[in-house]
Design an enzyme around this catalytic site. Structure first.
Site, short mmCIF file in Angstrom:
data_model
loop_
_atom_site.label_atom_id
_atom_site.label_comp_id
_atom_site.label_asym_id
_atom_site.label_seq_id
_atom_site.Cartn_x
_atom_site.Cartn_y
_atom_site.Cartn_z
N SER A 73 0.73 -1.21 -0.15
CA SER A 73 0.04 -0.18 -0.07
C SER A 73 0.85 1.11 -0.15
O SER A 73 1.91 1.34 0.78
CB SER A 73 -1.05 -0.07 1.17
N HIS A 97 -3.71 -4.63 -3.73
CA HIS A 97 -2.80 -4.48 -2.48
C HIS A 97 -3.46 -4.50 -1.23
O HIS A 97 -4.67 -4.36 -1.12
CB HIS A 97 -1.88 -3.10 -2.60
N CYS A 98 -2.60 -4.91 -0.42
CA CYS A 98 -3.04 -4.87 1.24
C CYS A 98 -1.75 -4.13 2.02
O CYS A 98 -1.08 -3.20 1.12
CB CYS A 98 -3.03 -6.26 1.81
N LYS A 99 -1.64 -4.15 3.11
CA LYS A 99 -0.53 -3.51 4.04
C LYS A 99 0.51 -3.62 3.40
O LYS A 99 1.55 -2.83 2.79
CB LYS A 99 -0.69 -3.67 5.39
N THR A 144 -3.65 -9.90 -0.34
CA THR A 144 -3.35 -9.89 -1.81
C THR A 144 -3.21 -11.23 -2.46
O THR A 144 -3.72 -11.68 -3.44
CB THR A 144 -2.09 -9.00 -1.94
#
Length: 595
Positions: free
Chosen positions: A214, A321-323, A329
């Site tokens: 992210s 996306h994630c973190k 993801t």
């Protein structure tokens, strides 16, 4: 084929006289024993025909233990990614060109992690570059001694899900066969540049999916499209390059705009404003769920539908996306790859880690494994719907239907209109109506128990829904008039005597003869006294004899059954089966009697 020398471990032959795989606890040199090629026994010949023995040249040794390093997250150590494979292939081809007449030994240190990475690298090279089938690439290392260490995830918890070299090789092979992975258009410079955190931290998993961490930039709230702030956002690649955005975010925006990304899916909480993507004409959607958890299946199905439309209709790529761009993801991208290309869970996890190390963490591995069948089922359902839609002819405006058809028209039931299945309901109605799994109780542990009721869901051959007895009129009439002390056998004998007394030499013209059969369901209960069923013992000396019918017009087959004091009750027990076989307790046995 594998050779070994005492104290030097196992040496595996991949390509005869060309490539060998080994492991040493010290740097090998020209004096290191090398068992290939094996010396052939010489046949006796004349002295003048003997040729001078040629000197065997020592092989060329090389390793990547200190050059191609795996950047671990925690306790993970591999597999090496596609950039490592590319560099290995370039170096190996240079050695082949410079040493055409010498064997090349690719070796590693003797620790378990180094051996596993080296063997996996060679096997993937054979599949992806030399186009070997997976079984041939795995055959040389299948019986390695000691066996190769399996790979684990990048999480901080104890590893409870492993991947072996076979999973990685088959994942890479499946991706190559489906056109998802290849080195023809692979850019090593771009891969190694953008995988860095300070340069964007993103990787292409397939030609249609990009996984990235992210971006982080303030403010995080969406900017209204009709506001002056939105008009000031960069809307072209040149404006992005000249903006004051952080370098990682700038690289992400520039790369997405130039590489045809049409949709960005955010799975974590807001760390940037989505207006930066929408200003470039890139759609943005939030599908947020908790970090480290698994997505609900309705959300996965929605993601797959959107991604499939974006790829096949709009011909755009999807960025997820994630973190960190690893766990959540990997769940969604892996679910689509299983849905579309038929990967297994192990194959898709291994392939995604080959493209972006660390993807799919902890329980998410088990989640993919448990739901892989559902993802493929969705694909088959969608394919079938598409084929049925193509086979359906052009719709024709229907005429006015008759009144009876209009009266029987099927209407859409109201929301939650179906009757709830009660714990104690009507037997016949429960079986006649469809069963809704949502209304059934959760499965309980333990073994199933036999029931006296015939359940049509488990016994599809039952003839009646409730398992009721069907008997002829004479039997019902006789049972009503039978004294409570009269046994079943006495009733049958009295019926037989009645039929014999009513026979006539010729049929009356005013009467008609009817032949019918009655289906009787009888239930037998085994008594505790084993001596009462002596004829059913397995060691009985004489088998039951076939009953002989009387030569009369009203003959009835009756077997000789010994009367029992426990069976003399007022309750009807049905008809005793003539064969002498007794069904198990609770299992109805149908007997066909000719009247």
């Amino acid at each position: 084929m594998a050779g070994s020398t005492a104290g030097y471990g196992q040496i595996i032959e991949y390509i005869q006289d060309k490539l060998y795989l080994a492991s040493y606890d010290h740097t090998p040199d020209a004096k290191t024993p090398f068992p290939y090629p094996a010396e052939q026994p010489k046949s006796p010949s004349k002295r003048r025909a003997q040729a001078s023995p040629s000197k065997k040249r020592s092989p060329v040794y090389f390793t990547v233990d200190d050059t191609l390093l795996y950047n671990s997250f925690h306790a993970d150590f591999g597999p090496l990614h596609i950039g490592h494979l590319y560099r290995f292939a370039v170096h190996f081809h240079d050695l082949l060109a410079a040493n055409n007449d010498r064997a090349i030994v690719f070796y590693s240190r003797t620790d378990a992690r180094s051996r596993a990475n080296a063997a996996c690298l060679v096997a993937c090279y054979m599949v992806l570059i030399q186009s070997w089938p997976p079984h041939l690439a795995l055959a040389p290392i299948a019986q390695a001694d000691p066996p190769y260490m399996p790979f684990r995830d990048a999480g901080y918890s104890q590893a409870d899900f492993i991947l072996n070299i076979q999973d990685v090789v088959y994942g890479v092979w499946k991706a190559k066969e489906q056109g998802v992975c290849g080195l023809r258009d692979f850019s090593l410079e771009e891969y190694e540049k953008f995988e860095r955190v300070d340069m964007g931290d993103f990787n292409w998993i397939s030609p249609h999916f990009l996984a990235f961490a992210s971006p982080q930039h303030q403010p995080v709230a969406p900017i209204p499209r009709d506001s002056p702030e939105y008009a000031a956002l960069p809307s072209t690649v040149s404006e992005v390059r000249s903006s004051r955005l952080p370098l990682p975010f700038k690289n992400v925006l520039e790369h997405f705009a130039t590489r045809g990304v049409g949709l960005v899916v955010r799975l974590n909480s807001e760390l940037y404003s989505p207006s930066y993507f929408t200003a470039l004409g890139i759609s943005h959607i939030d599908m947020i769920f908790e970090d480290g958890t698994c997505p609900p299946l309705p959300l996965v199905k929605k993601f797959i539908r959107m991604a499939h439309e974006m790829i096949n209709v709009k011909h755009k790529a999807i960025a997820v996306h994630c973190k960190a761009g690893l766990g959540r993801t990997g769940c969604l991208i892996g679910a689509y790859l299983i849905y579309r290309y038929g990967f297994t869970a192990n194959e898709v996890i291994a392939f995604m880690r080959f493209m972006r190390p660390g993807m799919v963490v902890g329980p998410q591995q088990h989640w993919l494994h448990l739901n892989q069948g559902s993802f493929r089922e969705w694909w088959f359902e969608d394919c079938m719907k598409e084929k049925l839609a193509q086979m359906q002819p052009n719709p024709v405006t229907p005429g006015r239907s008759p009144a009876k058809h209009r009266a029987a028209a099927v209407t859409t039931p109201p929301q939650n209109g179906h009757s709830k299945r009660s714990a104690l309901g009507e037997i016949d109605n429960n079986e006649a109506t469809p069963i809704y799994d949502d209304n059934l109780p959760a499965p309980t542990p333990g073994q199933p128990r036999k029931s006296h009721r015939k359940d049509s869901r488990h016994h599809p051959y039952s003839r009646t829904a409730s398992g009721s007895l069907v008997v002829d009129k004479d039997t019902r009439k006789t049972r009503r008039s039978t004294d409570s002390s009269e046994s079943e056998e006495e009733t049958q004998l009295r019926m037989l005597a009645k039929q014999r007394s009513s026979k006539s030499p010729a049929a009356s013209p005013g009467q008609r003869s009817i032949s019918y059969s009655a289906t009787v369901t009888a239930s037998y209960t085994l008594n505790d006294d084993i001596h009462e069923d002596r004829e059913n013992w397995g060691g009985a000396a004489q088998p039951p004899k076939t009953p002989v019918t009387s030569k009369t017009s009203g003959a009835v087959s009756v077997s000789k059954v010994r009367s029992s004091s426990r069976r003399v009750t007022g309750e009807s027990k049905g008809v005793r089966k003539p064969s002498g076989r007794i069904g198990s307790t609770g299992s109805p046995v149908r007997v066909k009697a000719q009247a």
